[in-house]
Motif scaffolding. Structure first.
Motif, PDB file in Angstrom:
ATOM      1  N   ALA A   1       0.821  -1.149   0.087  1.00  0.00           N
ATOM      2  CA  ALA A   1      -0.163   0.054  -0.041  1.00  0.00           C
ATOM      3  C   ALA A   1       0.776   1.222  -0.198  1.00  0.00           C
ATOM      4  O   ALA A   1       0.471   2.235  -0.400  1.00  0.00           O
ATOM      5  CB  ALA A   1      -0.958   0.154   1.117  1.00  0.00           C
ATOM      6  N   ASP A   2       2.000   1.185   0.694  1.00  0.00           N
ATOM      7  CA  ASP A   2       2.763   2.536   0.837  1.00  0.00           C
ATOM      8  C   ASP A   2       3.251   2.567  -0.608  1.00  0.00           C
ATOM      9  O   ASP A   2       3.292   4.012  -1.094  1.00  0.00           O
ATOM     10  CB  ASP A   2       4.099   2.053   1.708  1.00  0.00           C
ATOM     11  CG  ASP A   2       3.539   2.378   3.102  1.00  0.00           C
ATOM     12  OD1 ASP A   2       2.372   2.910   3.289  1.00  0.00           O
ATOM     13  OD2 ASP A   2       3.972   1.811   4.043  1.00  0.00           O
TER      14      ASP A   2
ATOM     15  N   GLU B   1      -7.156   4.313  -6.386  1.00  0.00           N
ATOM     16  CA  GLU B   1      -7.602   4.218  -5.113  1.00  0.00           C
ATOM     17  C   GLU B   1      -8.125   2.976  -4.934  1.00  0.00           C
ATOM     18  O   GLU B   1      -7.815   2.413  -3.798  1.00  0.00           O
ATOM     19  CB  GLU B   1      -8.951   5.299  -4.916  1.00  0.00           C
ATOM     20  CG  GLU B   1      -9.329   5.474  -3.605  1.00  0.00           C
ATOM     21  CD  GLU B   1     -10.361   4.681  -3.065  1.00  0.00           C
ATOM     22  OE1 GLU B   1     -10.621   4.514  -2.122  1.00  0.00           O
ATOM     23  OE2 GLU B   1     -10.884   3.797  -4.124  1.00  0.00           O
ATOM     24  N   LEU B   2      -8.745   2.398  -5.692  1.00  0.00           N
ATOM     25  CA  LEU B   2      -9.078   0.772  -5.653  1.00  0.00           C
ATOM     26  C   LEU B   2      -7.906   0.090  -5.290  1.00  0.00           C
ATOM     27  O   LEU B   2      -7.937  -0.844  -4.426  1.00  0.00           O
ATOM     28  CB  LEU B   2      -9.722   0.391  -6.975  1.00  0.00           C
ATOM     29  CG  LEU B   2     -10.192  -1.203  -6.985  1.00  0.00           C
ATOM     30  CD1 LEU B   2     -11.467  -1.094  -6.243  1.00  0.00           C
ATOM     31  CD2 LEU B   2     -10.248  -1.578  -8.435  1.00  0.00           C
ATOM     32  N   ALA B   3      -6.761   0.084  -6.121  1.00  0.00           N
ATOM     33  CA  ALA B   3      -5.370  -0.544  -5.790  1.00  0.00           C
ATOM     34  C   ALA B   3      -5.238  -0.441  -4.386  1.00  0.00           C
ATOM     35  O   ALA B   3      -4.540  -1.393  -3.800  1.00  0.00           O
ATOM     36  CB  ALA B   3      -4.486  -0.066  -6.782  1.00  0.00           C
ATOM     37  N   ILE B   4      -4.897   0.888  -4.021  1.00  0.00           N
ATOM     38  CA  ILE B   4      -4.443   0.951  -2.623  1.00  0.00           C
ATOM     39  C   ILE B   4      -5.424   0.186  -1.547  1.00  0.00           C
ATOM     40  O   ILE B   4      -5.107  -0.394  -0.624  1.00  0.00           O
ATOM     41  CB  ILE B   4      -4.771   2.452  -2.252  1.00  0.00           C
ATOM     42  CG1 ILE B   4      -3.735   3.392  -2.978  1.00  0.00           C
ATOM     43  CG2 ILE B   4      -4.323   2.998  -0.561  1.00  0.00           C
ATOM     44  CD1 ILE B   4      -3.752   4.894  -2.867  1.00  0.00           C
ATOM     45  N   ARG B   5      -6.811   0.287  -1.724  1.00  0.00           N
ATOM     46  CA  ARG B   5      -7.942  -0.508  -0.804  1.00  0.00           C
ATOM     47  C   ARG B   5      -7.457  -1.890  -0.865  1.00  0.00           C
ATOM     48  O   ARG B   5      -7.465  -2.562   0.061  1.00  0.00           O
ATOM     49  CB  ARG B   5      -9.165  -0.147  -0.996  1.00  0.00           C
ATOM     50  CG  ARG B   5      -9.643   1.253  -0.496  1.00  0.00           C
ATOM     51  CD  ARG B   5     -11.070   1.302  -0.644  1.00  0.00           C
ATOM     52  NE  ARG B   5     -11.540   1.811  -1.875  1.00  0.00           N
ATOM     53  CZ  ARG B   5     -12.149   1.388  -2.515  1.00  0.00           C
ATOM     54  NH1 ARG B   5     -13.147   0.387  -2.059  1.00  0.00           N
ATOM     55  NH2 ARG B   5     -12.703   1.757  -3.805  1.00  0.00           N
ATOM     56  N   VAL B   6      -7.221  -2.509  -2.144  1.00  0.00           N
ATOM     57  CA  VAL B   6      -7.103  -3.671  -2.359  1.00  0.00           C
ATOM     58  C   VAL B   6      -5.696  -4.140  -1.645  1.00  0.00           C
ATOM     59  O   VAL B   6      -5.524  -5.270  -0.824  1.00  0.00           O
ATOM     60  CB  VAL B   6      -7.037  -4.066  -3.803  1.00  0.00           C
ATOM     61  CG1 VAL B   6      -6.212  -5.600  -4.064  1.00  0.00           C
ATOM     62  CG2 VAL B   6      -8.262  -4.090  -4.594  1.00  0.00           C
ATOM     63  N   SER B   7      -4.869  -3.625  -1.976  1.00  0.00           N
ATOM     64  CA  SER B   7      -3.512  -3.799  -1.218  1.00  0.00           C
ATOM     65  C   SER B   7      -3.442  -3.841   0.465  1.00  0.00           C
ATOM     66  O   SER B   7      -2.392  -4.204   0.993  1.00  0.00           O
ATOM     67  CB  SER B   7      -2.362  -2.844  -1.789  1.00  0.00           C
ATOM     68  OG  SER B   7      -2.686  -1.332  -1.109  1.00  0.00           O
ATOM     69  N   LEU B   8      -4.288  -3.201   1.076  1.00  0.00           N
ATOM     70  CA  LEU B   8      -4.379  -3.243   2.300  1.00  0.00           C
ATOM     71  C   LEU B   8      -4.977  -4.746   2.776  1.00  0.00           C
ATOM     72  O   LEU B   8      -4.758  -4.912   4.111  1.00  0.00           O
ATOM     73  CB  LEU B   8      -5.493  -2.182   2.922  1.00  0.00           C
ATOM     74  CG  LEU B   8      -4.990  -0.615   2.693  1.00  0.00           C
ATOM     75  CD1 LEU B   8      -5.884   0.267   2.855  1.00  0.00           C
ATOM     76  CD2 LEU B   8      -3.760  -0.411   3.633  1.00  0.00           C
TER      77      LEU B   8
END
Length: 202
Positions: free
Chosen positions: A148-149, A188-195
């Motif tokens: 995510a980072d 934004e979707l990729a960040i939420r997925v990666s969490l």
């Protein structure tokens, strides 16, 4: 090679895309991987996009339409996902085209790496008139597993290069439709997925 042939739902948000839709369509039907459906959601186009898709002779194409123009791709993408049947969701923008083996290669990677929930390949830039490559890669090539980072600092993912497992997009609630996210909804979707899940760029 993939043995169990999962259904892939290709989703395309469409708005006034008549100039590029034919090439996009040809790249879809030209895929070496054939077990797909293509959901095209028209966001109240004012050109001939809707009629063009309506007249394409392929039963795998499913045309939907928003009730009013939403001003961005997020809501049409969510409508497509809600009506899709696939085990995988692959994003394709109306002005992009895929290499013929794009789906096959990505699915092969996902089948061999079942811990990966979200995958993007690279993209190149092509001059429409001369049909020549003007930029060989938009992102730095190579296999990596961003967290995510990493994704927050520099988004490695490209919308028409993304494929993800359906249960993941359902789990995190789909694309963010807020106006302030417009144009960055896949980031934004990729960040939420990666969490919650592993992502990969190959």
């Amino acid at each position: 090679m993939i043995h169990n042939k999962p259904l892939v739902s290709i989703i395309t948000a469409m708005f006034n895309g008549q100039d590029t839709l034919e090439d996009c369509y040809r790249s879809v039907i030209g895929q070496t991987y054939k077990n797909f459906e293509w959901l095209v959601v028209d966001d109240q186009s004012t050109d001939h996009s809707f009629e063009m898709i309506s007249n394409l002779p392929d039963s795998r194409i499913r045309l939907l339409q928003t009730s009013a123009n939403t001003g961005g791709p997020a809501a049409p993408r969510n409508l497509a996902v809600d009506n899709s049947k696939g085990e995988f969701i692959a994003i394709l923008d109306q002005d992009d085209i895929w290499d013929p083996d794009k789906l096959e290669r990505q699915l092969d990677f996902m089948e061999k790496n079942r811990d990966i929930g979200f995958l993007s390949c690279n993209m190149r830039v092509i001059d429409d008139c001369a049909q020549r490559v003007t930029r060989a890669a938009i992102r730095k090539p190579g296999l990596r597993y961003p967290d995510a980072d990493d994704i927050y600092r520099e988004n490695p993912f490209l919308s028409s290069a993304i494929i993800l497992r359906r249960f993941i997009i359902e789990d995190i609630g789909g694309f963010d439709e807020r106006p302030e996210v417009c144009g960055r909804d896949e980031w934004e979707l990729a960040i939420r997925v990666s969490l919650k899940y592993r992502t990969a760029f190959n």
